[in-house]
Design a protein around this motif. Structure first.
Motif, PDB file in Angstrom:
ATOM      1  N   SER A 129       0.829  -1.195   0.000  1.00  0.00           N
ATOM      2  CA  SER A 129       0.000   0.000   0.000  1.00  0.00           C
ATOM      3  C   SER A 129       0.867   1.249   0.000  1.00  0.00           C
ATOM      4  O   SER A 129       2.007   1.241   0.466  1.00  0.00           O
ATOM      5  CB  SER A 129      -0.931   0.015   1.225  1.00  0.00           C
ATOM      6  N   CYS A 130       0.298   2.319  -0.545  1.00  0.00           N
ATOM      7  CA  CYS A 130       0.942   3.635  -0.532  1.00  0.00           C
ATOM      8  C   CYS A 130      -0.163   4.663  -0.687  1.00  0.00           C
ATOM      9  O   CYS A 130      -0.883   4.667  -1.698  1.00  0.00           O
ATOM     10  CB  CYS A 130       1.964   3.747  -1.661  1.00  0.00           C
ATOM     11  N   ASP A 131      -0.324   5.505   0.328  1.00  0.00           N
ATOM     12  CA  ASP A 131      -1.456   6.448   0.361  1.00  0.00           C
ATOM     13  C   ASP A 131      -2.761   5.688   0.137  1.00  0.00           C
ATOM     14  O   ASP A 131      -3.059   4.759   0.875  1.00  0.00           O
ATOM     15  CB  ASP A 131      -1.265   7.561  -0.661  1.00  0.00           C
ATOM     16  N   ASN A 132      -3.508   6.057  -0.898  1.00  0.00           N
ATOM     17  CA  ASN A 132      -4.799   5.422  -1.150  1.00  0.00           C
ATOM     18  C   ASN A 132      -4.713   4.305  -2.188  1.00  0.00           C
ATOM     19  O   ASN A 132      -5.748   3.874  -2.721  1.00  0.00           O
ATOM     20  CB  ASN A 132      -5.817   6.476  -1.619  1.00  0.00           C
ATOM     21  N   LEU A 133      -3.509   3.839  -2.462  1.00  0.00           N
ATOM     22  CA  LEU A 133      -3.320   2.741  -3.405  1.00  0.00           C
ATOM     23  C   LEU A 133      -3.101   1.438  -2.648  1.00  0.00           C
ATOM     24  O   LEU A 133      -2.398   1.409  -1.643  1.00  0.00           O
ATOM     25  CB  LEU A 133      -2.112   3.003  -4.304  1.00  0.00           C
ATOM     26  N   LEU A 134      -3.699   0.375  -3.131  1.00  0.00           N
ATOM     27  CA  LEU A 134      -3.513  -0.956  -2.560  1.00  0.00           C
ATOM     28  C   LEU A 134      -3.279  -1.938  -3.686  1.00  0.00           C
ATOM     29  O   LEU A 134      -4.064  -2.000  -4.638  1.00  0.00           O
ATOM     30  CB  LEU A 134      -4.730  -1.381  -1.738  1.00  0.00           C
ATOM     31  N   LEU A 135      -2.186  -2.705  -3.600  1.00  0.00           N
ATOM     32  CA  LEU A 135      -1.853  -3.705  -4.610  1.00  0.00           C
ATOM     33  C   LEU A 135      -1.774  -5.071  -3.942  1.00  0.00           C
ATOM     34  O   LEU A 135      -1.043  -5.243  -2.966  1.00  0.00           O
ATOM     35  CB  LEU A 135      -0.534  -3.352  -5.306  1.00  0.00           C
ATOM     36  N   GLN A 157       3.234  -4.128 -13.773  1.00  0.00           N
ATOM     37  CA  GLN A 157       4.614  -4.447 -13.394  1.00  0.00           C
ATOM     38  C   GLN A 157       5.372  -3.202 -12.951  1.00  0.00           C
ATOM     39  O   GLN A 157       6.181  -3.254 -12.023  1.00  0.00           O
ATOM     40  CB  GLN A 157       5.325  -5.127 -14.567  1.00  0.00           C
ATOM     41  N   LEU A 158       5.094  -2.079 -13.600  1.00  0.00           N
ATOM     42  CA  LEU A 158       5.736  -0.823 -13.232  1.00  0.00           C
ATOM     43  C   LEU A 158       5.305  -0.400 -11.824  1.00  0.00           C
ATOM     44  O   LEU A 158       6.151  -0.050 -10.983  1.00  0.00           O
ATOM     45  CB  LEU A 158       5.376   0.264 -14.247  1.00  0.00           C
ATOM     46  N   LEU A 159       4.006  -0.452 -11.561  1.00  0.00           N
ATOM     47  CA  LEU A 159       3.508  -0.087 -10.231  1.00  0.00           C
ATOM     48  C   LEU A 159       4.026  -1.052  -9.171  1.00  0.00           C
ATOM     49  O   LEU A 159       4.446  -0.622  -8.078  1.00  0.00           O
ATOM     50  CB  LEU A 159       1.980  -0.085 -10.233  1.00  0.00           C
ATOM     51  N   LEU A 160       4.022  -2.335  -9.466  1.00  0.00           N
ATOM     52  CA  LEU A 160       4.499  -3.342  -8.517  1.00  0.00           C
ATOM     53  C   LEU A 160       5.955  -3.096  -8.147  1.00  0.00           C
ATOM     54  O   LEU A 160       6.329  -3.116  -6.960  1.00  0.00           O
ATOM     55  CB  LEU A 160       4.338  -4.740  -9.117  1.00  0.00           C
TER      56      LEU A 160
END
Length: 223
Positions: A129-135, A157-160
């Motif tokens: 997670s980062c701020d309001n992002l969840l992977l 893949q870039l976000l991961l």
């Protein structure tokens, strides 16, 4: 430190459990409604969930089912006054890993939490997670402000890669090598620029995704 979410509408019980567990190296956040708990879990996941059955805005059983539909291995323990054998069997059937009947001894509850964590391991390592992002690496899903976002394979893949290295700046060369060259696909520098632009647009230009001019990119919490 063990991160715990406790869904309980009885303030006295919630405070008692919170106070005890915080004395045993636990960080515990309590929620008085199912809706608040769902919202929090879509933002960031704990190591374990403690769950009452009867809540003001729904049933803990339905919340347990919802948790299992999203995160197969997130540890869940029911803490409830419902002591009938039928309820215990149903609770475990909904996907709970353990079932504790109120009233309970706090030291016994803590021992059962530790035992469950030993059995399940650190399963939350699959969720970033980062701020309001969840992977969720296990399900390969991405959420932004509680809404699922569909990404292409290079975008994902870039976000991961950036979220796995949160707080570190990755160079453009590293990203090109890791995402494309490692798959035997050789592209030019503009491919990264275009992919990053599309990723940012799909994620509503998150403030946590930083550009280090003429060098690379970095993910870092801002809230």
């Amino acid at each position: 430190m063990t991160d715990i979410y406790y869904i309980e509408d009885d303030e006295n019980i919630a405070c008692s459990v919170k106070e005890y567990l915080e004395q045993h190296n636990c960080k515990i956040i309590t929620f008085s409604t199912v809706a608040l708990a769902k919202s929090a879990m879509l933002q960031s996941l704990p190591d374990i969930v403690l769950l009452d059955w009867n809540m003001p805005d729904g049933q803990g059983s339905e919340l347990c089912r919802w948790i299992r539909s999203h995160w197969e291995h997130l540890p869940v323990i029911f803490l409830t006054v419902r002591s009938d054998s039928h309820d215990i069997v149903a609770g475990l059937g909904y996907g709970a890993d353990d079932y504790v009947v109120k009233p309970f001894e706090l030291n016994v509850l803590y021992s059962r939490i530790l035992a469950l964590l030993r059995r399940t391991g650190q399963t939350n390592n699959s969720r970033l997670s980062c701020d309001n992002l969840l992977l969720d690496k296990e399900k390969m899903t991405v959420f932004c402000n509680q809404r699922e976002v569909i990404l292409s394979q290079p975008e994902y893949q870039l976000l991961l890669l950036l979220m796995e290295n949160k707080g570190k700046t990755l160079t453009r060369g590293q990203l090109l090598e890791f995402i494309w060259d490692s798959n035997g696909i050789y592209v030019n520098d503009n491919t990264l620029t275009v992919t990053m632009k599309r990723l940012r647009e799909k994620l509503n230009n998150p403030g946590c995704l930083k550009t280090v001019r003429s060098f690379g990119y970095r993910m870092e919490d801002t809230v």
